[in-house]
Design a protein around this motif. Structure first.
Motif, PDB file in Angstrom:
ATOM      1  N   ASN A   1      35.194  29.391  25.357  1.00  0.00           N
ATOM      2  CA  ASN A   1      36.646  29.585  25.267  1.00  0.00           C
ATOM      3  C   ASN A   1      37.273  29.559  26.662  1.00  0.00           C
ATOM      4  OD1 ASN A   1      36.865  29.704  22.526  1.00  0.00           O
ATOM      5  ND2 ASN A   1      36.983  31.932  22.399  1.00  0.00           N
TER       6      ASN A   1
ATOM      7  N   LYS B   1      43.405  24.552  19.265  1.00  0.00           N
ATOM      8  CA  LYS B   1      42.776  23.334  19.796  1.00  0.00           C
ATOM      9  C   LYS B   1      42.910  22.179  18.806  1.00  0.00           C
ATOM     10  CE  LYS B   1      39.827  26.411  22.306  1.00  0.00           C
ATOM     11  NZ  LYS B   1      38.517  27.030  22.492  1.00  0.00           N
TER      12      LYS B   1
ATOM     13  N   GLY C   1      35.123  31.158  16.579  1.00  0.00           N
ATOM     14  CA  GLY C   1      34.444  31.797  17.710  1.00  0.00           C
ATOM     15  C   GLY C   1      34.750  33.283  17.807  1.00  0.00           C
TER      16      GLY C   1
ATOM     17  N   ASN D   1      30.152  31.902  23.126  1.00  0.00           N
ATOM     18  CA  ASN D   1      31.478  31.632  22.578  1.00  0.00           C
ATOM     19  C   ASN D   1      32.581  31.989  23.575  1.00  0.00           C
ATOM     20  OD1 ASN D   1      31.999  30.663  19.792  1.00  0.00           O
ATOM     21  ND2 ASN D   1      30.342  32.096  19.339  1.00  0.00           N
TER      22      ASN D   1
HETATM   23 MG   LIG Z   1      36.064  29.327  20.574  1.00  0.00          MG
END
Ligand SMILES: [Mg+2]
Ligand SMILES: Nc1ncnc2c1ncn2[C@@H]1O[C@H](COP(=O)(O)OP(=O)(O)O)[C@@H](O)[C@H]1O
Length: 231
Positions: A128, A185, A194, A124
């Motif tokens: 990111n 996002k 996440g 995760n």
């Molecule tokens: Mg993420």
């Protein structure tokens, strides 16, 4: 009534944590399938399965309320070994434009936690970082041993730092990054699950997590896990 409300909210929280783990494993699988990286989905499938098993165990415990069962203690293993075993997966997750570097501590990195949740947390963080560097850049994953100055005995921690040279995060966004479903996002890209999953894992392992970042100055996520004594 008050007690029932508290109990219900505690149970909802526990179930939610497990659902979050399942959701992030599924979204990672989806991302990897979309990117054509399908060679090793086993660990992600396993995370989803374990979360499912854990949720059903929780349901089972609820049916046997009155007996206080222990939380899963997890196994002791070297964080360095986990990272090395994930090398291919991490490069795949980081993508071609990213220079991924591993810097391993020479001293022990023994930790006690759920290794599958740890893997999922690391992936995760790498995803990111990749998302924050659409034009490419550098991700450094570093392990070290830290002696905390807080407390009487100076607790020892194994530290995992994931640092990127990406867009960075403004302070008003940093304040929200651990909120479930918070994402900057586009729809269909971010789930906002996440970092809450990573936070949940760190809490479970009795560790700490910090996010250091500023706009255009990259991001460093630092996780401290209590050092485990090996048998
Ligand atoms: Mg993420
Ligand atoms: N390394 C990073 N660089 C820049 N922003 C980040 C980074 N990691 C997390 N963020 C910010 O935190 C938000 C929440 O992250 P996360 O919980 O993983 O959800 P998602 O990745 O699905 O958006 C991201 O949408 C992004 O704004």
């Amino acid at each position: 009534m008050h007690l029932m409300e508290e109990l219900a909210s505690g149970v909802a929280h526990d179930f939610n944590n497990r659902l979050q783990n399942m959701a992030s494993a599924l979204s990672l699988m989806r991302a990897r399938v979309a990117a054509g990286c399908t060679s090793d989905l086993d660990s992600l499938i396993e995370v989803a399965e374990r979360s499912l098993v854990s949720a059903s165990k929780l349901a089972h415990h609820l049916m046997n309320i009155g007996r206080n069962t222990d939380v899963q203690a997890g196994n002791v293993f070297q964080l360095n070994d986990v990272l090395l075993s994930m090398n291919d997966l991490l490069h795949c997750a980081a993508g071609d434009r990213v220079d991924l570097r591993l810097i391993m501590s020479a001293s022990t990195t023994a930790v006690r936690c759920d290794p599958h949740l740890l893997e999922c947390a690391i992936i995760n963080l790498v995803i990111n970082s990749r998302d924050a560097m659409p034009k490419g850049g550098t991700i450094t994953i570093e392990t070290s041993t830290t002696c905390s100055s807080e407390g009487d005995n100076g607790y020892r921690y194994v530290t995992l730092c994931v640092t990127d040279s990406g867009d960075g995060i403004s302070s008003d966004v940093i304040a929200k990054v651990f909120e479930p479903f918070f994402t900057t996002k586009p729809n269909g890209v971010g789930t906002g699950l996440g970092l809450p999953m990573v936070r949940h894992f760190v809490d479970q392992a009795r560790g700490h997590i910090e996010v250091h970042s500023a706009p255009h100055q990259g991001t460093c996520v630092r996780i401290n896990l209590p050092i485990a004594t090996e048998r």
